[in-house]
Design a protein around this motif. Structure first.
Motif, PDB file in Angstrom:
ATOM      1  N   PHE A  85       0.722  -1.336   0.085  1.00 57.23           N
ATOM      2  CA  PHE A  85       0.079   0.010  -0.017  1.00 57.23           C
ATOM      3  C   PHE A  85       0.997   1.395   0.135  1.00 57.23           C
ATOM      4  O   PHE A  85       0.644   2.153  -0.712  1.00 57.23           O
ATOM      5  N   ILE A  86       1.854   1.107   0.593  1.00 54.81           N
ATOM      6  CA  ILE A  86       3.011   2.426   0.726  1.00 54.81           C
ATOM      7  C   ILE A  86       3.506   2.644  -0.837  1.00 54.81           C
ATOM      8  O   ILE A  86       3.820   3.639  -1.036  1.00 54.81           O
ATOM      9  N   LEU A  87       3.816   1.539  -1.388  1.00 51.00           N
ATOM     10  CA  LEU A  87       4.362   1.538  -2.796  1.00 51.00           C
ATOM     11  C   LEU A  87       3.434   1.811  -3.802  1.00 51.00           C
ATOM     12  O   LEU A  87       3.608   2.041  -5.030  1.00 51.00           O
ATOM     13  N   GLY A  88       2.047   2.086  -3.442  1.00 53.35           N
ATOM     14  CA  GLY A  88       0.761   2.395  -4.250  1.00 53.35           C
ATOM     15  C   GLY A  88       0.579   0.990  -5.062  1.00 53.35           C
ATOM     16  O   GLY A  88      -0.145   1.179  -6.261  1.00 53.35           O
ATOM     17  N   LYS A  89       0.717  -0.214  -4.768  1.00 53.37           N
ATOM     18  CA  LYS A  89       0.440  -1.217  -5.155  1.00 53.37           C
ATOM     19  C   LYS A  89      -0.681  -2.045  -4.497  1.00 53.37           C
ATOM     20  O   LYS A  89      -0.533  -3.038  -3.841  1.00 53.37           O
ATOM     21  N   THR A  90      -1.991  -1.242  -4.678  1.00 52.10           N
ATOM     22  CA  THR A  90      -3.000  -1.877  -3.881  1.00 52.10           C
ATOM     23  C   THR A  90      -3.498  -3.191  -4.083  1.00 52.10           C
ATOM     24  O   THR A  90      -3.741  -3.842  -3.048  1.00 52.10           O
ATOM     25  N   TRP A  91      -3.211  -3.695  -5.308  1.00 54.69           N
ATOM     26  CA  TRP A  91      -3.533  -5.064  -5.467  1.00 54.69           C
ATOM     27  C   TRP A  91      -2.595  -5.969  -4.876  1.00 54.69           C
ATOM     28  O   TRP A  91      -2.984  -7.106  -4.439  1.00 54.69           O
ATOM     29  N   GLY A  92      -1.335  -5.856  -4.910  1.00 53.80           N
ATOM     30  CA  GLY A  92      -0.289  -6.605  -4.106  1.00 53.80           C
ATOM     31  C   GLY A  92      -0.703  -6.595  -2.698  1.00 53.80           C
ATOM     32  O   GLY A  92      -0.674  -7.745  -1.905  1.00 53.80           O
ATOM     33  N   GLY A  93      -1.281  -5.391  -2.040  1.00 52.67           N
ATOM     34  CA  GLY A  93      -1.603  -5.451  -0.927  1.00 52.67           C
ATOM     35  C   GLY A  93      -2.839  -6.310  -0.336  1.00 52.67           C
ATOM     36  O   GLY A  93      -2.731  -6.941   0.661  1.00 52.67           O
ATOM     37  N   ILE A  94      -3.722  -6.287  -1.484  1.00 55.36           N
ATOM     38  CA  ILE A  94      -5.100  -6.969  -1.262  1.00 55.36           C
ATOM     39  C   ILE A  94      -4.562  -8.555  -1.357  1.00 55.36           C
ATOM     40  O   ILE A  94      -5.089  -9.379  -0.471  1.00 55.36           O
ATOM     41  N   TRP A  95      -3.745  -9.193  -2.300  1.00 56.40           N
ATOM     42  CA  TRP A  95      -3.214 -10.148  -2.367  1.00 56.40           C
ATOM     43  C   TRP A  95      -2.766 -10.871  -1.415  1.00 56.40           C
ATOM     44  O   TRP A  95      -2.792 -12.125  -0.765  1.00 56.40           O
ATOM     45  N   THR A  96      -1.778  -9.961  -0.515  1.00 57.88           N
ATOM     46  CA  THR A  96      -1.105 -10.375   0.629  1.00 57.88           C
ATOM     47  C   THR A  96      -2.005 -10.615   1.732  1.00 57.88           C
ATOM     48  O   THR A  96      -1.803 -11.618   2.336  1.00 57.88           O
ATOM     49  N   ILE A  97      -2.930  -9.848   2.002  1.00 57.44           N
ATOM     50  CA  ILE A  97      -3.993 -10.105   3.074  1.00 57.44           C
ATOM     51  C   ILE A  97      -4.766 -11.515   2.760  1.00 57.44           C
ATOM     52  O   ILE A  97      -4.980 -12.383   3.713  1.00 57.44           O
ATOM     53  N   LEU A  98      -5.176 -11.690   1.311  1.00 56.67           N
ATOM     54  CA  LEU A  98      -6.008 -12.981   1.106  1.00 56.67           C
ATOM     55  C   LEU A  98      -4.975 -14.214   1.284  1.00 56.67           C
ATOM     56  O   LEU A  98      -5.250 -15.202   1.966  1.00 56.67           O
TER      57      LEU A  98
END
Length: 140
Positions: A85-98
């Motif tokens: 999320f800090i890097l602006g890669k929102t989908w990466g953050g969502i995938w990490t949570i999943l």
């Protein structure tokens, strides 16, 4: 291609790529090709190439701060994808949570390693692997 730029509450454009870089812009400046659908400049690969050629983009102390924040958050809160999320890669953050939920938290081992590697790599390598990389979820 013609671009619009959104600066200080004003829409300016249409203008060419050359005209666009006459303004003080960075990778987070809002850009549009139609004057309505705004996206950060970093989502336009052709503009990021031009920005890098002009010596723009994130660099210096901003890069060091972002690298430190991402590394620490990956170590301590990596399972929440905060570093993405800090890097602006929102989908990466969502995938990490999943992935953290599906693996019952075991994914946090991967993010712990990622955080340690982030803190150990040079700023240029960090910039290349995590900021300039168009991948949704760069790991190592």
């Amino acid at each position: 291609m013609q671009y619009y730029i959104y600066i200080n509450g004003n829409t300016i454009g249409p203008m060419s790529e050359h005209q666009l870089f006459a303004y003080e812009i960075n990778q987070n400046t809002n850009i549009s090709t139609d004057g309505m659908n705004w996206r950060p400049l970093y989502t336009y690969p052709e503009l990021m190439v031009a920005l890098r050629q002009r010596g723009g983009g994130i660099g210096g102390s901003d890069l060091a701060t972002k690298k430190l924040l991402c590394g620490l958050f990956a170590i301590f809160l990596g399972y929440l994808g905060v570093q993405y999320f800090i890097l602006g890669k929102t989908w990466g953050g969502i995938w990490t949570i999943l992935l953290s939920c599906v693996t019952c938290g075991l994914w946090s081992i991967i993010t712990l390693i990622q955080g340690i590697l982030m803190l150990c790599m040079s700023e240029e390598e960090f910039k290349r692997k995590y900021i300039e990389n168009p991948a949704t979820m760069p790991l190592f």
